[in-house]
Design an enzyme around this catalytic site. Structure first.
Site, PDB file in Angstrom:
ATOM      1  N   HIS A 357       1.273 -17.402 -51.318  1.00  0.00           N
ATOM      2  CA  HIS A 357       0.002 -17.328 -50.655  1.00  0.00           C
ATOM      3  C   HIS A 357      -0.466 -18.564 -49.751  1.00  0.00           C
ATOM      4  O   HIS A 357      -1.403 -18.421 -49.231  1.00  0.00           O
ATOM      5  CB  HIS A 357      -1.246 -17.084 -51.753  1.00  0.00           C
ATOM      6  CG  HIS A 357      -1.074 -15.746 -52.405  1.00  0.00           C
ATOM      7  ND1 HIS A 357      -1.615 -14.922 -52.340  1.00  0.00           N
ATOM      8  CD2 HIS A 357      -0.560 -15.615 -53.662  1.00  0.00           C
ATOM      9  CE1 HIS A 357      -1.330 -13.854 -53.005  1.00  0.00           C
ATOM     10  NE2 HIS A 357      -0.830 -14.217 -53.769  1.00  0.00           N
ATOM     11  N   LYS A 545     -16.082 -18.191 -45.914  1.00  0.00           N
ATOM     12  CA  LYS A 545     -14.768 -18.508 -46.708  1.00  0.00           C
ATOM     13  C   LYS A 545     -14.906 -19.765 -47.331  1.00  0.00           C
ATOM     14  O   LYS A 545     -15.846 -20.459 -46.803  1.00  0.00           O
ATOM     15  CB  LYS A 545     -13.600 -18.147 -45.736  1.00  0.00           C
ATOM     16  CG  LYS A 545     -13.867 -19.122 -44.284  1.00  0.00           C
ATOM     17  CD  LYS A 545     -12.686 -18.979 -43.351  1.00  0.00           C
ATOM     18  CE  LYS A 545     -12.621 -17.748 -42.299  1.00  0.00           C
ATOM     19  NZ  LYS A 545     -11.980 -16.612 -42.651  1.00  0.00           N
ATOM     20  N   ARG A 546     -14.000 -20.171 -47.990  1.00  0.00           N
ATOM     21  CA  ARG A 546     -13.820 -21.384 -48.661  1.00  0.00           C
ATOM     22  C   ARG A 546     -13.816 -22.378 -47.084  1.00  0.00           C
ATOM     23  O   ARG A 546     -13.391 -22.293 -46.410  1.00  0.00           O
ATOM     24  CB  ARG A 546     -12.374 -21.687 -49.380  1.00  0.00           C
ATOM     25  CG  ARG A 546     -12.776 -21.113 -50.750  1.00  0.00           C
ATOM     26  CD  ARG A 546     -13.866 -21.596 -51.641  1.00  0.00           C
ATOM     27  NE  ARG A 546     -13.641 -22.921 -52.143  1.00  0.00           N
ATOM     28  CZ  ARG A 546     -13.139 -23.466 -53.268  1.00  0.00           C
ATOM     29  NH1 ARG A 546     -13.037 -22.465 -54.262  1.00  0.00           N
ATOM     30  NH2 ARG A 546     -12.707 -24.613 -53.664  1.00  0.00           N
ATOM     31  N   LYS A 551      -9.355 -24.181 -41.928  1.00  0.00           N
ATOM     32  CA  LYS A 551     -10.230 -22.981 -41.541  1.00  0.00           C
ATOM     33  C   LYS A 551     -11.084 -23.194 -40.293  1.00  0.00           C
ATOM     34  O   LYS A 551     -11.655 -22.236 -39.729  1.00  0.00           O
ATOM     35  CB  LYS A 551     -10.844 -22.521 -42.674  1.00  0.00           C
ATOM     36  CG  LYS A 551      -9.957 -21.792 -43.720  1.00  0.00           C
ATOM     37  CD  LYS A 551     -10.637 -21.372 -44.998  1.00  0.00           C
ATOM     38  CE  LYS A 551      -9.955 -20.969 -46.302  1.00  0.00           C
ATOM     39  NZ  LYS A 551      -9.104 -19.746 -46.206  1.00  0.00           N
ATOM     40  N   THR A 653      -8.252 -12.213 -45.778  1.00  0.00           N
ATOM     41  CA  THR A 653      -8.743 -10.918 -46.219  1.00  0.00           C
ATOM     42  C   THR A 653     -10.163 -10.570 -45.617  1.00  0.00           C
ATOM     43  O   THR A 653     -10.615  -9.635 -45.516  1.00  0.00           O
ATOM     44  CB  THR A 653      -8.779 -10.564 -47.689  1.00  0.00           C
ATOM     45  OG1 THR A 653      -9.042 -11.921 -48.349  1.00  0.00           O
ATOM     46  CG2 THR A 653      -7.229 -10.358 -48.137  1.00  0.00           C
ATOM     47  N   LYS A 657     -12.364  -7.153 -44.318  1.00  0.00           N
ATOM     48  CA  LYS A 657     -13.387  -6.617 -44.806  1.00  0.00           C
ATOM     49  C   LYS A 657     -14.398  -6.432 -43.610  1.00  0.00           C
ATOM     50  O   LYS A 657     -15.211  -5.446 -43.504  1.00  0.00           O
ATOM     51  CB  LYS A 657     -14.201  -7.577 -45.727  1.00  0.00           C
ATOM     52  CG  LYS A 657     -13.307  -7.621 -47.159  1.00  0.00           C
ATOM     53  CD  LYS A 657     -13.679  -8.732 -48.157  1.00  0.00           C
ATOM     54  CE  LYS A 657     -12.594  -8.912 -49.323  1.00  0.00           C
ATOM     55  NZ  LYS A 657     -12.631 -10.087 -49.668  1.00  0.00           N
TER      56      LYS A 657
END
Ligand code: 26V
Length: 808
Positions: A357, A545-546, A551, A653, A657
């Site tokens: 992952h 998100k985290r 990110k 993911t 969504k």
């Protein structure tokens, strides 16, 4: 399941309150109602659960076991009602009883047994397995405390323990009689038997009991109930044990406490691996209890030799966290079942499959050899032997790789490299999006790929459309069903029929109303939680998100500061109001990530109250981002921010969504964004920034200089100087770390490099939004193509290519 009518449900609720709780419906609290409904659902589930297990046994079928340190389940009442086919009637019954459904669902504490994407993926997979009639179960840990609860105080993240088990958890059943004993430490003795084979005996081990708690996994309207089995650590109970003359009761308590610690809490660090012995204990605890359980089941269900285990069992390991499954299975087959090494290896490498992952090197697991050897002496011996044989194999059979042995060895520089162990000991290695798998093959795991090309395969992630569309966005789901019929619920790819309506103005109008309504609901929630009023006509620009540097929440903040600066200079600037919505937890020890959370909050506290900008910008940080919060935010999103440094986000993911709920993606060519773009086409997505190849090229060959951008781009310099001068801080040095991280470390995640294209892309977003029909058309086009990202498709691919199991 037989359908209960609204009347029957009402009666059952009222009666159960009386008989189980001695409460009249008029005096019942939401909590009472919640437990009563959960118990009705359980009564419906239980017979089918038994039935499903019986069927699997009778049919002698092959089963998949999904081993994961994380299952981010969230709440279950509403989704269990939905999957049981009881949701509509039960909502109606509650309304007729004068009750508020939302408040009742909110009684349930999220099962937050995961950090983020990896754990939520595991939960979606279980939902799809059951919904597609597959015999597949989860094994995990019943952490006493899930992921910490986040509070924001003066802009700072504060972590509190997540007391999720304080109220009785309605969905679990303790199965004490199925407890399993786990051994740590101890001495290993080797004997040579008469026939020349070796026998291993362990002595003086520390024993821990693993007690299973089972949670039903309800398939969608198909009466299939699979099992998520979570293990809890308890001391071995023997009458009078530990009580010697010298020992005191507090020694006993101490001992008990240290054992319970094993399933005490979920490690909140998903960004870096630090070799903590308790985490290693947790991993072995999960692995040993699950593998022992799997073997026990096999023996009970099948009258055949364990050599045929691969015909009946496949074990998918979710990242390397459960990779000790490989030596553990070897240990049991050799030491308890008297297999030879070769026979045990043959079975093990046909049973275990591994999903990777992340390629972030900090997160790749490596355990100090001494630690592993001390905690798990026999397991270490087996890993050592696997390594010896593997290295010898390369030396003799793959001379072209001889000099690469140090880079491939499982044990190297006093560390055990878990990803290498996982690749060598399994028959399948998969990445989670096309680009991610390509990078694994071409770069990160290229040496292993050259050795075992047939093992590598891609399985692009997915999400369960039942929870992430049907349940969380009932208005949109209803509208879709009205126009294309209900087939999409069973076959999400049929959402593609929506393409026929992307220009149908009456449909688009209805769609617009649904989005507007969802935005109003979120606006009310935001007002309730933060006291801030947001304009539901503004663009809801969402990044949830985290928090991690890769990110690039920071890039988003830079955009906000840029817009703010523009507005301060020209308050009458013609722009569509924007509401920036964030949700993010930072690992407690991740300093820079916490600084970014503080920055978002500080910027919010300035922007939200500045009269000059006439309410054109709002910045909302919603604390304690979790599954339930995601469920509220996602249906209301207009823009989905997926802006990781290209090559870094394995899949994502949240992107799926939000797409499924009609948000448009602003994203880099990273992870599954690429596959989203390939489907919807360039006109229906906002792509910007460096490509993965460009990023990797800079990493390897240099050529990027962040300071050049600082020196030449006034907008960038202004923002960085504002940070450096403490303009957003309460004192002068606040946010200097961010400033220096970018300029002294040469902007490792290319925030400055991608700044300009990002700003320009957002200008395009604004233009597109001004043209309502075009926007709605894009939005519906995204929903139409989102069916591919149902985890049903993902699971079907795992089944066909890896698991080879059959629906029952
Ligand atoms: C890493 C570590 C490192 C060691 C300590 C404990 C710990 C716990 C969790 C993790 C998870 C890192 C990997 C991860 O979460 N990857 C994410 O997986 C998602 C599902 O495949 C994927 O969508 C995301 O892109 C990816 O970042």
């Amino acid at each position: 399941m037989p359908q209960l009518t609204v009347e029957e449900l009402k009666e059952r609720i009222v009666n159960k309150l009386k008989t189980d709780k001695g409460i009249d419906i008029l005096d019942a609290q939401n909590k009472d109602i919640y437990y009563v409904i959960a118990s009705i659902v359980n009564e419906e589930i239980m017979p089918h659960w038994l039935e499903t297990q019986k069927k699997y046994k009778e049919k002698n079928c092959k089963q998949v076991y999904y081993l994961s340190m994380e299952f981010l389940v969230g709440r279950l009442l509403e989704s269990n009602l939905l999957n049981c086919g009881m949701l509509e009637h039960s909502n109606q019954a509650l309304i007729e009883l004068g009750l508020n459904t939302e408040q009742i669902y909110a009684v349930e504490h999220d099962a937050g047994l995961g950090n983020g994407g990896l754990g939520r993926l595991a939960a979606c997979f279980l939902d799809s397995l059951a919904s597609l009639h597959y015999p597949g179960h989860g094994f995990g840990i019943r952490y006493r405390y899930g992921l910490f609860e986040q509070r924001i105080i003066h802009g700072n993240q504060i972590e509190l323990p997540d007391y999720w088990l304080n109220d009785h958890y309605a969905w679990e059943t303790r199965k004490e009689e199925e407890a399993i004993c786990i051994h740590f430490h101890g001495d290993v003795h080797m004997f040579k038997k008469n026939d020349g084979t070796l026998e291993f005996k362990y002595e003086n081990t520390d024993k821990v009991m693993a007690i299973p708690y089972d949670i039903p996994v309800v398939g969608y309207k198909n009466d299939v109930i699979n099992t998520l089995r979570l293990w809890s650590a308890e001391p071995v109970f023997q009458e009078g044990n530990h009580l010697t003359e010298e020992s005191h009761y507090y020694h006993v308590l101490d001992h008990q406490h240290s054992i319970e610690q094993i399933s005490g809490f979920l490690y909140p660090d998903d960004s870096s691996h630090d070799g903590k012995v308790l985490r290693l204990k947790q991993q072995y605890f999960l692995v040993s209890s699950s593998i022992q359980n799997i073997i026990k089941n096999f023996k009970q269900n099948h009258q055949m030799s364990l050599k045929r285990l691969p015909e009946k069992v496949v074990i998918q390991i979710n990242d390397t966290h459960p990779s000790l499954a490989i030596p553990e299975l070897m240990r049991i087959l050799m030491d308890q079942e008297h297999f030879s090494w070769d026979d045990a290896w043959e079975v093990t490498t046909k049973v275990i499959a591994y999903t990777n992952h992340t390629i972030m090197s900090e997160a790749l697991e490596k355990w100090p050899k001494g630690m592993l050897k001390h905690l798990l002496p026999r397991i270490y011996m087996i890993i050592d032997e696997i390594n010896e044989r593997f290295c010898k194999g390369i030396w003799f059979d793959h001379q072209e790789l001889r000099e690469k042995i140090p880079e491939m060895a499982i044990i190297a520089d006093d560390q055990v490299h878990m990803a290498r162990l996982a690749i060598v000991g399994s028959f399948s290695v998969n990445g989670v999006a096309r680009i991610h798998t390509d990078i694994l093959k071409k770069k990160e795991m290229n040496l292993f790929y050259s050795l075992y090309p047939e093992r590598f395969n891609n399985k692009t992630n997915g999400i369960t459309h039942r929870r992430w569309l049907l349940q969380v966005n009932p208005k949109l789901a209803g509208l879709i069903t009205d126009i294309i019929g209900p087939q999409w619920i069973q076959r999400p790819k049929q959402l593609i029929s929506l393409l026929k309506y992307t220009k149908d103005s009456s449909f688009l109008e209805k769609f617009d109303q649904v989005k507007r309504k969802n935005k109003q609901l979120l606006a009310d929630f935001i007002h309730d939680r933060t006291g801030i009023l947001v304009d539901d006509q503004s663009i809801f620009d969402v990044q949830i998100k985290r928090l991690h540097e890769y990110k690039r929440q920071l890039l988003n903040v830079f955009h906000i500061i840029y817009l703010y600066n523009e507005l301060k200079e020209n308050p009458n600037l013609d722009m569509i109001p924007r509401t920036f919505i964030f949700g993010a937890k930072a690992a407690p020890s991740y300093h820079l990530a916490k600084e970014v959370i503080k920055l978002i909050n500080k910027v919010a506290s300035i922007v939200n109250y500045d009269q000059d900008i006439q309410g054109k910008l709002k910045v909302i940080f919603l604390e304690n981002y979790n599954v339930s919060l995601a469920e509220r935010i996602i249906p209301a999103a207009d823009i989905s921010e997926q802006i990781s440094t290209a090559s870094k986000e394995a899949s994502g993911t949240g992107n799926m969504k939000m797409m499924m709920n009609g948000a448009l993606t602003v994203g880099t060519l990273d992870g599954a964004n690429i596959e989203i773009k390939d489907l919807v086409g360039d006109p229906n997505i906002f792509i910007f920034g460096l490509t993965a190849d460009e990023v990797l090229h800079y990493y390897h060959h240099g050529g990027y200089n962040a300071t050049d951008i600082y020196n030449t781009d006034d907008r960038v310099r202004r923002i960085l100087d504002q940070l450096n001068h403490g303009e957003f801080g309460s004192h002068e040095i606040e946010f200097k770390d961010i400033y220096y991280n970018i300029l002294s470390h040469n902007d490792p995640y290319f925030v400055l490099k991608d700044f300009e294209p990002y700003i320009e892309t957002h200008e395009l977003v604004e233009q597109a939004y001004r043209d309502k029909l075009t926007w709605l058309n894009m939005s519906v086009t995204n929903i139409a193509y989102s069916g591919k990202f149902s985890s049903d498709r993902t699971i079907q691919e795992y089944v066909t290519d890896i698991w080879k199991i059959k629906p029952v």
